[in-house]
Design a protein around this motif. Sequence first.
Motif, PDB file in Angstrom:
ATOM      1  N   ASN A   1       0.791  -1.111   0.058  1.00  0.00           N
ATOM      2  CA  ASN A   1       0.097   0.057   0.014  1.00  0.00           C
ATOM      3  C   ASN A   1       0.859   1.379   0.003  1.00  0.00           C
ATOM      4  OD1 ASN A   1      -3.033  -0.423   0.426  1.00  0.00           O
ATOM      5  ND2 ASN A   1      -2.272  -2.170   1.381  1.00  0.00           N
ATOM      6  N   TYR A   2       1.985   1.305   0.684  1.00  0.00           N
ATOM      7  CA  TYR A   2       2.906   2.221   0.967  1.00  0.00           C
ATOM      8  C   TYR A   2       4.280   1.939   0.278  1.00  0.00           C
ATOM      9  CZ  TYR A   2      -0.868   4.781   3.008  1.00  0.00           C
ATOM     10  OH  TYR A   2      -1.939   5.617   3.260  1.00  0.00           O
ATOM     11  N   GLY A   3       4.379   1.192  -0.828  1.00  0.00           N
ATOM     12  CA  GLY A   3       5.484   0.453  -1.169  1.00  0.00           C
ATOM     13  C   GLY A   3       6.475   1.104  -2.302  1.00  0.00           C
ATOM     14  N   ASP A   4       5.834   2.537  -2.488  1.00  0.00           N
ATOM     15  CA  ASP A   4       6.669   3.120  -3.481  1.00  0.00           C
ATOM     16  C   ASP A   4       7.729   4.129  -2.756  1.00  0.00           C
ATOM     17  OD1 ASP A   4       7.726   4.730  -5.421  1.00  0.00           O
ATOM     18  OD2 ASP A   4       5.894   5.458  -6.162  1.00  0.00           O
ATOM     19  N   HIS A   5       9.121   3.536  -2.714  1.00  0.00           N
ATOM     20  CA  HIS A   5       9.988   4.134  -1.872  1.00  0.00           C
ATOM     21  C   HIS A   5      10.482   5.555  -2.671  1.00  0.00           C
ATOM     22  CE1 HIS A   5      10.744   0.881   0.211  1.00  0.00           C
ATOM     23  NE2 HIS A   5      11.712   1.396   1.083  1.00  0.00           N
ATOM     24  N   GLY A   6       9.911   5.921  -3.946  1.00  0.00           N
ATOM     25  CA  GLY A   6      10.336   7.248  -4.361  1.00  0.00           C
ATOM     26  C   GLY A   6       9.187   8.037  -4.197  1.00  0.00           C
TER      27      GLY A   6
ATOM     28  N   LEU B   1      -4.207  14.345  10.857  1.00  0.00           N
ATOM     29  CA  LEU B   1      -3.386  13.844  11.934  1.00  0.00           C
ATOM     30  C   LEU B   1      -2.840  12.509  11.258  1.00  0.00           C
ATOM     31  CD1 LEU B   1      -5.410  13.884  15.449  1.00  0.00           C
ATOM     32  CD2 LEU B   1      -3.125  15.318  14.572  1.00  0.00           C
ATOM     33  N   GLN B   2      -1.586  12.425  11.025  1.00  0.00           N
ATOM     34  CA  GLN B   2      -0.924  11.159  10.506  1.00  0.00           C
ATOM     35  C   GLN B   2      -0.996  10.314  11.403  1.00  0.00           C
ATOM     36  OE1 GLN B   2       0.561  10.617   7.055  1.00  0.00           O
ATOM     37  NE2 GLN B   2      -0.036   8.619   8.198  1.00  0.00           N
ATOM     38  N   ILE B   3      -2.017   9.388  11.283  1.00  0.00           N
ATOM     39  CA  ILE B   3      -2.203   8.314  11.935  1.00  0.00           C
ATOM     40  C   ILE B   3      -2.384   7.059  10.983  1.00  0.00           C
ATOM     41  CG2 ILE B   3      -3.321   7.008  13.772  1.00  0.00           C
ATOM     42  CD1 ILE B   3      -1.763   9.134  14.852  1.00  0.00           C
ATOM     43  N   SER B   4      -1.605   6.215  10.608  1.00  0.00           N
ATOM     44  CA  SER B   4      -1.796   5.079   9.517  1.00  0.00           C
ATOM     45  C   SER B   4      -2.025   3.743  10.319  1.00  0.00           C
ATOM     46  CB  SER B   4      -0.605   5.053   8.732  1.00  0.00           C
ATOM     47  OG  SER B   4      -0.887   4.095   7.629  1.00  0.00           O
ATOM     48  N   ASP B   5      -2.688   2.915   9.530  1.00  0.00           N
ATOM     49  CA  ASP B   5      -2.916   1.392   9.925  1.00  0.00           C
ATOM     50  C   ASP B   5      -2.099   0.679   9.123  1.00  0.00           C
ATOM     51  OD1 ASP B   5      -4.922   1.880  11.797  1.00  0.00           O
ATOM     52  OD2 ASP B   5      -6.510   1.999  10.204  1.00  0.00           O
ATOM     53  N   HIS B   6      -1.175   1.285   8.284  1.00  0.00           N
ATOM     54  CA  HIS B   6      -0.136   0.587   7.677  1.00  0.00           C
ATOM     55  C   HIS B   6       1.311   0.720   7.808  1.00  0.00           C
ATOM     56  CE1 HIS B   6      -2.928  -0.723   4.631  1.00  0.00           C
ATOM     57  NE2 HIS B   6      -3.543   0.211   4.782  1.00  0.00           N
ATOM     58  N   LEU B   7       2.067   0.047   7.540  1.00  0.00           N
ATOM     59  CA  LEU B   7       3.589   0.190   7.389  1.00  0.00           C
ATOM     60  C   LEU B   7       3.981   1.163   6.333  1.00  0.00           C
ATOM     61  CD1 LEU B   7       4.996  -3.492   7.981  1.00  0.00           C
ATOM     62  CD2 LEU B   7       5.320  -1.431   9.721  1.00  0.00           C
ATOM     63  N   ASP B   8       4.976   2.007   6.528  1.00  0.00           N
ATOM     64  CA  ASP B   8       5.261   2.785   5.425  1.00  0.00           C
ATOM     65  C   ASP B   8       6.194   2.018   4.561  1.00  0.00           C
ATOM     66  OD1 ASP B   8       7.729   3.070   6.627  1.00  0.00           O
ATOM     67  OD2 ASP B   8       7.797   5.301   6.673  1.00  0.00           O
ATOM     68  N   ALA B   9       6.902   2.822   3.499  1.00  0.00           N
ATOM     69  CA  ALA B   9       7.965   2.090   2.569  1.00  0.00           C
ATOM     70  C   ALA B   9       9.200   1.720   3.302  1.00  0.00           C
ATOM     71  CB  ALA B   9       8.390   3.070   1.518  1.00  0.00           C
ATOM     72  N   ASN B  10       9.667   2.194   4.358  1.00  0.00           N
ATOM     73  CA  ASN B  10      10.797   1.680   5.075  1.00  0.00           C
ATOM     74  C   ASN B  10      10.512   0.635   5.886  1.00  0.00           C
ATOM     75  OD1 ASN B  10      12.551   3.403   3.694  1.00  0.00           O
ATOM     76  ND2 ASN B  10      12.362   5.070   5.401  1.00  0.00           N
ATOM     77  N   GLY B  11       9.207   0.636   6.523  1.00  0.00           N
ATOM     78  CA  GLY B  11       8.616  -0.304   7.357  1.00  0.00           C
ATOM     79  C   GLY B  11       8.402  -1.856   6.712  1.00  0.00           C
TER      80      GLY B  11
END
Length: 331
Positions: free
Chosen positions: A153-158, A269-279
């Motif tokens: 879902n947030y896998g685009d490192h660019g 408010l940045q509150i996500s239910d996902h890992l970000d790209a680095n995570g």
Amino acid sequence: MGVLACRQKNSRGTFKPHLAVRFRSGEGKICTFSIDSTRVPMKQPQPDAYLITHAHSDHHGKSAMLSDLSACTDRTAVALEIRHDRSFKGRAVDMCGSIDINGVTVKTFPTGHTAGAVAFYWENEVGTRILVTGDVKDPSTLPKCDLLITEANYGDHGDPSCHFEDDIEGFRNALCSGSQVAFGAYAFGKAQRAVELLREVGHDGPIAMEEKSLILSNRLLDDPGELVGLGELDEEAVCIVPPWDLCKLPHSMSKYVMTGRQDYRYPSLQISDHLDANGLADMVEQIDPEMTLVYHPDGDRPGKFASYLNSIGRNAVCLDDVDNVLSNEFL
């Protein structure tokens, strides 16, 4: 590895956003597990199981829950029933449990994405360890595996929007921003996260919620504290409603939306239910698979995440790279 990953086509001849996994069990039987997939019509041969990782609609539990071949956690089953007003027909398993599916022991591991969300783990005839995560927020309990099937879902490192940290301090400050505070959060998933965060930062008073959020939170959370309906608002109210309902609340309330998006009229408010790209990348390193298959969501992020993993020495493909196709008949 003894695993055949397959895509599916619909009646129009286009690809579904689905993945099926074929393998041989320890007894040598060919098994097919459909992952977060809609049902195949009953007149056609069925898979051995429909594995539902969690109850968000883009993971197709609304369809799969009507099959007695479906499997998910007990909390996901409850969430599906509340959200869709229909009975779950499949088999429920504990959050850290196991279930036998035609001689295959399938284990579950929490992913922290929503209440009830889990990854599924099993081994095939040749001992390949297969892990299907669904969406992930907390990978700390996930086991090592040989084949990882996961999300991007947030896998685009660019993309800068795929790099973030939860703004817990901002959430705490928002809570103290007025005598009446409202948080915009989707009824399933985010609303329960909001309740948990409010308790973690020290709010021990009542929380007022719209009806669906209230029912889901009371049924899915172990210790939500006092939750009340919107009609029971008081002078010191803290309120949780879907983002589009914030405008229906009194103008005097301080209002915030729990999201990384910036297109709402209220502060976000940045509150996500996902890992970000680095995570996500760190999760792959932790799990240490021989191969990673990225199957979710639609769009180009699965391909971009797979490309990134390959660039750091991790073998990976995305769903678009899979040439094996199962028709609706599972031929």
